[in-house]
Design a protein around this motif. Structure first.
Motif, PDB file in Angstrom:
ATOM      1  N   MET A 276     -45.812 -14.290 -26.904  1.00  0.00           N
ATOM      2  CA  MET A 276     -46.534 -14.155 -25.631  1.00  0.00           C
ATOM      3  C   MET A 276     -48.009 -14.494 -25.844  1.00  0.00           C
ATOM      4  SD  MET A 276     -44.837 -13.062 -22.796  1.00  0.00           S
ATOM      5  CE  MET A 276     -46.239 -12.490 -21.882  1.00  0.00           C
ATOM      6  N   ALA A 278     -49.696 -16.052 -23.519  1.00  0.00           N
ATOM      7  CA  ALA A 278     -50.325 -16.137 -22.188  1.00  0.00           C
ATOM      8  C   ALA A 278     -51.281 -14.985 -21.960  1.00  0.00           C
ATOM      9  CB  ALA A 278     -49.244 -16.138 -21.112  1.00  0.00           C
ATOM     10  N   VAL A 280     -51.890 -12.882 -19.361  1.00  0.00           N
ATOM     11  CA  VAL A 280     -51.280 -12.478 -18.091  1.00  0.00           C
ATOM     12  C   VAL A 280     -52.259 -11.560 -17.361  1.00  0.00           C
ATOM     13  CG1 VAL A 280     -49.241 -11.411 -17.057  1.00  0.00           C
ATOM     14  CG2 VAL A 280     -49.069 -12.489 -19.307  1.00  0.00           C
ATOM     15  N   ALA A 281     -52.463 -11.812 -16.074  1.00  0.00           N
ATOM     16  CA  ALA A 281     -53.386 -10.953 -15.305  1.00  0.00           C
ATOM     17  C   ALA A 281     -52.797  -9.550 -15.218  1.00  0.00           C
ATOM     18  CB  ALA A 281     -53.577 -11.530 -13.910  1.00  0.00           C
ATOM     19  N   ASP A 282     -53.625  -8.546 -15.519  1.00  0.00           N
ATOM     20  CA  ASP A 282     -53.136  -7.170 -15.477  1.00  0.00           C
ATOM     21  C   ASP A 282     -53.000  -6.672 -14.042  1.00  0.00           C
ATOM     22  OD1 ASP A 282     -52.931  -6.882 -18.240  1.00  0.00           O
ATOM     23  OD2 ASP A 282     -55.091  -6.534 -18.414  1.00  0.00           O
ATOM     24  N   ASP A 309     -46.160  -5.270 -16.945  1.00  0.00           N
ATOM     25  CA  ASP A 309     -46.535  -5.601 -18.325  1.00  0.00           C
ATOM     26  C   ASP A 309     -45.277  -6.203 -18.961  1.00  0.00           C
ATOM     27  OD1 ASP A 309     -46.959  -5.613 -21.111  1.00  0.00           O
ATOM     28  OD2 ASP A 309     -48.528  -4.115 -20.891  1.00  0.00           O
ATOM     29  N   ILE A 310     -45.299  -7.517 -19.126  1.00  0.00           N
ATOM     30  CA  ILE A 310     -44.081  -8.228 -19.546  1.00  0.00           C
ATOM     31  C   ILE A 310     -43.621  -7.734 -20.913  1.00  0.00           C
ATOM     32  CG2 ILE A 310     -43.046 -10.498 -19.992  1.00  0.00           C
ATOM     33  CD1 ILE A 310     -45.209 -11.672 -18.098  1.00  0.00           C
ATOM     34  N   GLY A 329     -47.141 -10.668 -29.933  1.00  0.00           N
ATOM     35  CA  GLY A 329     -48.107 -10.552 -28.837  1.00  0.00           C
ATOM     36  C   GLY A 329     -49.480 -11.003 -29.288  1.00  0.00           C
ATOM     37  N   PHE A 330     -50.356 -11.163 -28.334  1.00  0.00           N
ATOM     38  CA  PHE A 330     -51.747 -11.528 -28.607  1.00  0.00           C
ATOM     39  C   PHE A 330     -52.656 -10.426 -28.090  1.00  0.00           C
ATOM     40  CE2 PHE A 330     -52.261 -16.019 -29.982  1.00  0.00           C
ATOM     41  CZ  PHE A 330     -50.918 -16.286 -30.179  1.00  0.00           C
ATOM     42  N   GLU A 333     -59.746  -9.406 -27.541  1.00  0.00           N
ATOM     43  CA  GLU A 333     -60.582  -8.210 -27.412  1.00  0.00           C
ATOM     44  C   GLU A 333     -62.053  -8.568 -27.586  1.00  0.00           C
ATOM     45  OE1 GLU A 333     -59.313  -5.342 -26.652  1.00  0.00           O
ATOM     46  OE2 GLU A 333     -57.196  -5.803 -26.976  1.00  0.00           O
ATOM     47  N   LYS A 344     -52.043  -1.868 -29.528  1.00  0.00           N
ATOM     48  CA  LYS A 344     -51.155  -2.677 -28.686  1.00  0.00           C
ATOM     49  C   LYS A 344     -49.835  -2.984 -29.398  1.00  0.00           C
ATOM     50  CE  LYS A 344     -54.331  -4.686 -25.879  1.00  0.00           C
ATOM     51  NZ  LYS A 344     -55.302  -5.705 -25.547  1.00  0.00           N
ATOM     52  N   LYS A 348     -46.496  -1.700 -27.613  1.00  0.00           N
ATOM     53  CA  LYS A 348     -45.545  -2.695 -27.098  1.00  0.00           C
ATOM     54  C   LYS A 348     -44.445  -2.997 -28.113  1.00  0.00           C
ATOM     55  CE  LYS A 348     -49.150  -4.604 -24.130  1.00  0.00           C
ATOM     56  NZ  LYS A 348     -49.505  -5.645 -23.171  1.00  0.00           N
TER      57      LYS A 348
HETATM   58  O1  C5P Z   1     -52.388  -5.216 -22.897  1.00  0.00           O
HETATM   59  P1  C5P Z   1     -52.926  -6.591 -23.079  1.00  0.00           P
HETATM   60  O2  C5P Z   1     -52.923  -7.391 -21.828  1.00  0.00           O
HETATM   61  O3  C5P Z   1     -54.263  -6.653 -23.716  1.00  0.00           O
HETATM   62  O4  C5P Z   1     -51.922  -7.239 -24.147  1.00  0.00           O
HETATM   63  C1  C5P Z   1     -51.929  -8.585 -24.450  1.00  0.00           C
HETATM   64  C2  C5P Z   1     -50.544  -9.061 -24.787  1.00  0.00           C
HETATM   65  O5  C5P Z   1     -49.635  -8.577 -23.792  1.00  0.00           O
HETATM   66  C3  C5P Z   1     -50.445 -10.572 -24.736  1.00  0.00           C
HETATM   67  O6  C5P Z   1     -49.478 -10.983 -25.677  1.00  0.00           O
HETATM   68  C4  C5P Z   1     -49.992 -10.835 -23.314  1.00  0.00           C
HETATM   69  O7  C5P Z   1     -49.293 -12.063 -23.217  1.00  0.00           O
HETATM   70  C5  C5P Z   1     -49.116  -9.641 -23.014  1.00  0.00           C
HETATM   71  N1  C5P Z   1     -49.162  -9.190 -21.618  1.00  0.00           N
HETATM   72  C6  C5P Z   1     -47.989  -9.027 -20.924  1.00  0.00           C
HETATM   73  N2  C5P Z   1     -47.996  -8.618 -19.639  1.00  0.00           N
HETATM   74  C7  C5P Z   1     -49.151  -8.300 -19.021  1.00  0.00           C
HETATM   75  C8  C5P Z   1     -50.351  -8.434 -19.724  1.00  0.00           C
HETATM   76  C9  C5P Z   1     -50.325  -8.887 -21.000  1.00  0.00           C
HETATM   77  O8  C5P Z   1     -46.929  -9.282 -21.497  1.00  0.00           O
HETATM   78  N3  C5P Z   1     -49.152  -7.901 -17.771  1.00  0.00           N
END
Ligand code: C5P
Length: 406
Positions: A276, A278, A280-282, A309-310, A329-330, A333, A344, A348
């Motif tokens: 992952m 990407a 991703v917008a929280d 949160d995917i 994951g990425f 920070e 994280k 996760k």
């Molecule tokens: O919690 P945070 O957004 O910082 O974590 C980053 C990691 O979680 C990334 O690998 C990102 O692709 C993934 N992510 C996700 N779903 C989200 C936000 C981030 O899977 N809504």
């Protein structure tokens, strides 16, 4: 720039008598710049169109034109080249060479080398449409494909005769991509299925505006490209970016976090690893207006709600359905990089997290990454081009796939 899958590879480039022969000079140049060793063989007809010297200047190696010329002292050219080759590329390939290959003729340096080599063969046909479509050529091509020869092109477009149709040689840049795929097919990720996400998501609040971030997608695209070069079957799920998807990957375009979640879950069931990358917008706007918002008020308050949160959802699904799925994951920070990344990874339930300081890495071609695994092992990489960071991440992913019993 050198490309890992091409570095030190021995490519024999056969050039035949199509007017597209001049493009083979650019192809040779791309391959040499990427780190390959290129030996060019020209047919008699090719030499009527272009000079061996052009290739010699670019490859820094003698061009082979004569079957009876000994390479060094007593070395027999076609046997030596056939043995050394990691790949034989014939570009451009005329109807004539296709026919000779199909029938196993061996009457010049190129056809004897093709017959003698155990290396994979890739041909890029170039000819007039009528010649290409002729049943004789089509039968020859079908026969070659049956034997495992990779046929790339021809493409439609402007032909030397002035006509327009099918018959143009595939452009050198695209041929390099195909060559990378053929050479990578037996790489350490051969047969593995990787799902890679890339780019940021766009969360709309009216038909033309969105909440987004500065992610360029470069890291995810580099991962997809490098994984393809190591033989993986890659599904690249990308938010909007300015990048072109690498050739040979399954590409899914998404826009929002919810669309990305759905695409990830659709691709996961037969995946060996999920990366992952990407951003991703929280959060997303609670309301996406049907019509463009007018600037009537002095201020505008957007109410946002949490996105899925995917990775957290994947962790839940994985626990019951696919414990041996490798999940990376990425963590981008701007403070407490390692502590936040570690938190994280645990939350996760990741196998590996790639920690990046932001904003330094967003949108850049280079990245300064720290790889952290579940055991707390940490690898701090020097600032490197993203394609090199991708290779290091894939080294770990390749090990993890095996460690998890896949
Ligand atoms: O919690 P945070 O957004 O910082 O974590 C980053 C990691 O979680 C990334 O690998 C990102 O692709 C993934 N992510 C996700 N779903 C989200 C936000 C981030 O899977 N809504």
């Amino acid at each position: 720039m050198t490309i890992k899958v091409l570095q030190g590879k021995h490519i024999v480039l056969g050039v035949t008598g199509s007017i597209a022969a001049y493009k083979a000079v650019a192809l040779a140049s791309h391959l040499v710049q990427a780190g390959a060793v290129v030996d060019v063989i020209m047919t008699e007809a090719a030499m009527k169109l272009i000079q061996p010297l052009s290739f010699q200047a670019i490859t820094h190696r003698q061009v082979q034109t004569d079957m009876f010329h000994l390479l060094a002292e007593t070395e027999i050219g076609h046997v030596t080249l056939a043995k050394q080759a990691d790949l034989l590329v014939i570009a451009p390939a005329t109807a004539n060479i296709l026919a000779r290959l199909a029938h196993g003729l061996a009457d010049d340096m190129l056809s004897t080398t093709a017959l003698a080599t155990a290396a994979p063969i890739l041909v890029a046909p170039a000819m007039e449409t009528g010649m290409w479509e002729n049943p004789a050529t089509q039968e020859n091509v079908a026969r070659l494909k049956e034997r495992g020869v990779v046929v790339v092109g021809p493409e439609p477009g402007y032909l030397a005769s002035g006509a327009s149709g099918l018959g143009r040689m595939t452009e050198p840049e695209a041929l390099v991509e195909h060559i990378r795929m053929v050479l990578g097919a037996r790489g350490d990720l051969a047969g593995r299925r990787l799902v890679v996400t890339a780019g940021g998501t766009h969360e709309p609040f009216d038909p033309v505006r969105f909440v987004g971030n500065h992610s360029s997608g470069k890291m995810g695209y580099a991962l997809a490209e490098a994984a393809r070069d190591r033989g993986a079957q890659v599904t690249l799920i990308s938010g909007p970016t300015a990048l072109t998807p690498p050739l040979g990957v399954n590409f899914t375009q998404v826009r929002t976090a919810q669309q990305m979640r759905d695409a990830v879950f659709a691709a996961l069931p037969d995946a060996d690893a999920l990366i992952m990358a990407a951003a991703v917008a929280d959060y997303r706007p609670v309301v996406a207006a049907e019509h463009k918002l007018k600037k009537t008020a002095d201020s505008l308050i957007l109410e946002l709600q949490r996105n899925p949160d995917i990775l957290a959802e994947v962790a839940q699904w994985q626990a019951t359905s696919r414990p041996n799925l490798v999940v990376v994951g990425f963590a981008a920070e701007s403070e407490d990089l390692i502590a936040n990344a570690w938190a994280k990874l645990e939350k996760k339930r990741l196998d590996l997290i790639v920690a990046n300081p932001v904003p330094e890495t967003f949108g850049e071609d280079r990245s300064q990454a720290i790889l952290i695994n579940r055991e707390g092992g940490m690898i701090q990489l020097d600032p490197l081009p993203k394609i090199d960071v991708a290779e290091r991440i894939l080294d770990r992913v390749s090990e993890l796939i095996i460690d998890k019993g896949n």
